[in-house]
Design a protein around this motif. Structure first.
Motif, short mmCIF file in Angstrom:
data_model
loop_
_atom_site.label_atom_id
_atom_site.label_comp_id
_atom_site.label_asym_id
_atom_site.label_seq_id
_atom_site.Cartn_x
_atom_site.Cartn_y
_atom_site.Cartn_z
N VAL A 106 43.01 132.15 1.15
CA VAL A 106 43.81 131.53 2.22
C VAL A 106 45.30 131.81 2.07
CG1 VAL A 106 42.14 129.69 2.69
CG2 VAL A 106 44.03 129.29 1.07
N THR A 107 45.73 132.18 0.87
CA THR A 107 47.16 132.44 0.67
C THR A 107 47.60 133.74 1.32
OG1 THR A 107 46.89 133.55 -1.47
CG2 THR A 107 47.18 131.14 -1.49
N VAL A 108 46.65 134.60 1.69
CA VAL A 108 46.98 135.86 2.36
C VAL A 108 46.21 136.02 3.68
CG1 VAL A 108 47.69 137.05 0.25
CG2 VAL A 108 45.29 137.14 0.97
N LEU A 109 45.52 134.98 4.09
CA LEU A 109 44.71 135.02 5.31
C LEU A 109 45.58 135.22 6.54
CD1 LEU A 109 41.83 134.59 6.51
CD2 LEU A 109 42.40 132.16 6.66
N LYS A 110 45.16 136.11 7.42
CA LYS A 110 45.85 136.35 8.69
C LYS A 110 44.93 135.93 9.83
CE LYS A 110 49.32 138.45 6.69
NZ LYS A 110 50.28 137.56 6.11
N CYS A 111 45.48 135.15 10.76
CA CYS A 111 44.74 134.74 11.95
C CYS A 111 45.69 134.84 13.14
CB CYS A 111 44.25 133.29 11.83
SG CYS A 111 43.03 133.03 10.55
N PRO A 112 45.15 135.07 14.31
CA PRO A 112 46.00 135.12 15.50
C PRO A 112 46.68 133.77 15.76
CG PRO A 112 43.80 135.98 15.98
CD PRO A 112 43.75 135.36 14.62
N GLU A 113 47.90 133.81 16.25
CA GLU A 113 48.61 132.58 16.59
C GLU A 113 47.88 131.85 17.71
OE1 GLU A 113 52.77 132.87 17.32
OE2 GLU A 113 53.15 133.92 15.43
N LYS A 114 47.96 130.53 17.67
CA LYS A 114 47.40 129.64 18.69
C LYS A 114 45.93 129.94 18.99
CE LYS A 114 51.90 129.03 21.00
NZ LYS A 114 52.53 128.38 19.93
N SER A 115 45.14 130.15 17.94
CA SER A 115 43.73 130.51 18.14
C SER A 115 42.74 129.40 17.80
CB SER A 115 43.40 131.78 17.34
OG SER A 115 43.72 131.62 15.98
N PHE A 116 43.24 128.27 17.23
CA PHE A 116 42.32 127.20 16.83
C PHE A 116 42.81 125.85 17.34
CE2 PHE A 116 41.81 130.49 13.59
CZ PHE A 116 40.45 130.72 13.69
N ASP A 117 41.83 124.99 17.66
CA ASP A 117 42.12 123.62 18.07
C ASP A 117 42.22 122.70 16.87
OD1 ASP A 117 41.80 123.85 21.09
OD2 ASP A 117 39.89 124.65 20.38
N LEU A 118 41.52 123.07 15.79
CA LEU A 118 41.49 122.24 14.59
C LEU A 118 41.48 123.14 13.35
CD1 LEU A 118 41.06 119.50 13.05
CD2 LEU A 118 38.59 119.82 13.45
N VAL A 119 42.39 122.86 12.43
CA VAL A 119 42.36 123.46 11.10
C VAL A 119 41.84 122.37 10.17
CG1 VAL A 119 43.69 124.45 9.22
CG2 VAL A 119 44.31 125.00 11.59
N PHE A 120 40.71 122.64 9.52
CA PHE A 120 40.04 121.66 8.67
C PHE A 120 40.07 122.17 7.23
CE2 PHE A 120 36.35 120.12 6.37
CZ PHE A 120 36.28 118.78 6.71
N SER A 121 40.52 121.30 6.32
CA SER A 121 40.59 121.67 4.92
C SER A 121 40.26 120.45 4.07
CB SER A 121 42.01 122.16 4.60
OG SER A 121 42.20 122.27 3.22
N ASN A 122 39.34 120.62 3.14
CA ASN A 122 38.93 119.54 2.25
C ASN A 122 38.95 120.07 0.81
OD1 ASN A 122 37.75 116.85 1.82
ND2 ASN A 122 35.96 118.00 1.13
N TRP A 123 39.81 119.49 -0.01
CA TRP A 123 39.93 119.87 -1.42
C TRP A 123 40.31 121.33 -1.59
CZ3 TRP A 123 35.35 117.34 -4.52
CH2 TRP A 123 35.42 115.96 -4.39
N LEU A 124 41.41 121.72 -1.05
CA LEU A 124 41.85 123.11 -1.16
C LEU A 124 43.25 123.23 -1.74
CD1 LEU A 124 41.72 126.17 -0.45
CD2 LEU A 124 42.61 125.54 1.80
N MET A 125 44.17 122.46 -1.22
CA MET A 125 45.58 122.65 -1.56
C MET A 125 45.90 122.33 -3.02
SD MET A 125 47.49 121.55 1.88
CE MET A 125 46.66 121.83 3.44
N MET A 126 45.06 121.52 -3.65
CA MET A 126 45.30 121.18 -5.05
C MET A 126 45.15 122.39 -5.96
SD MET A 126 42.01 118.80 -5.74
CE MET A 126 40.34 119.36 -5.51
N TYR A 127 44.59 123.48 -5.44
CA TYR A 127 44.43 124.70 -6.22
C TYR A 127 45.55 125.71 -5.96
CZ TYR A 127 39.79 122.80 -6.94
OH TYR A 127 38.75 121.98 -7.27
N LEU A 128 46.53 125.33 -5.15
CA LEU A 128 47.62 126.23 -4.78
C LEU A 128 48.94 125.78 -5.40
CD1 LEU A 128 46.83 126.52 -0.94
CD2 LEU A 128 45.91 127.90 -2.81
N THR A 129 49.85 126.71 -5.55
CA THR A 129 51.19 126.36 -6.00
C THR A 129 51.93 125.69 -4.86
OG1 THR A 129 52.21 128.43 -5.29
CG2 THR A 129 51.27 128.39 -7.53
#
Length: 160
Positions: A106-129
């Motif tokens: 996810v730190t290098v993931l590319k997605c088109p702008e304005k392409s999702f209604d919901l971004v869902f994340s559960n237990w992810l950010m604790m593994y990032l700087t």
């Protein structure tokens, strides 16, 4: 420690802890099944209405939420860092024709702008700087449609 070193450490860690792609491995808890049963309804009750919506699920893992989201959403993009987890998710949820499965960092993931209604994340950010969290937050906001929502949940109940 820089981001590349963090990615290498995380990759090594999850390679060691994803051999079976089990719920216990993914949640890093031997009581994962009972924990999942109790938290699942609570998490879903906190989501905004997502019927007919486009969702990106970051850190989708083995698909604890993918199938449930796919039942109501028009489309789900399930993303996970670990190939074994996303493969197990695909095995469990590929019967939902509205799901795309993507093995990606996810730190290098590319997605088109304005392409999702919901971004869902559960237990992810604790593994990032901290820097990666900031960059990901910027990306998540750019991926959202005008009236979209970001849902994230973290849990640091005990040190893993």
């Amino acid at each position: 420690i820089n981001s590349n070193e963090v990615r290498q450490v995380m990759s090594s860690y999850w390679m060691d802890h994803s051999k079976d792609a089990s719920l216990e491995e993914m949640m890093l808890d031997t009581q994962a099944e009972s924990l999942a049963q109790s938290e699942h309804p609570e998490i879903l009750s906190l989501l905004p209405p997502y019927e007919g919506k486009r969702i990106i699920e970051l850190g989708a893992g083995i698909g604890r939420f993918t199938g449930v989201l796919a039942k109501k959403a028009s489309h789900v993009t399930a993303v996970d860092f670990m190939e074994s987890f996303i493969k197990k998710n695909k095995d469990a949820n590929s019967h939902h024709k509205n799901v795309d499965f993507k093995q990606a960092d996810v730190t290098v993931l590319k997605c088109p702008e304005k392409s999702f209604d919901l971004v869902f994340s559960n237990w992810l950010m604790m593994y990032l700087t901290n820097e990666e969290v900031l960059a990901l937050a910027r990306n998540m906001l750019s991926w959202l449609k005008e009236d979209g929502f970001v849902f994230f949940r973290e849990s640091c109940f005990h040190q893993s």
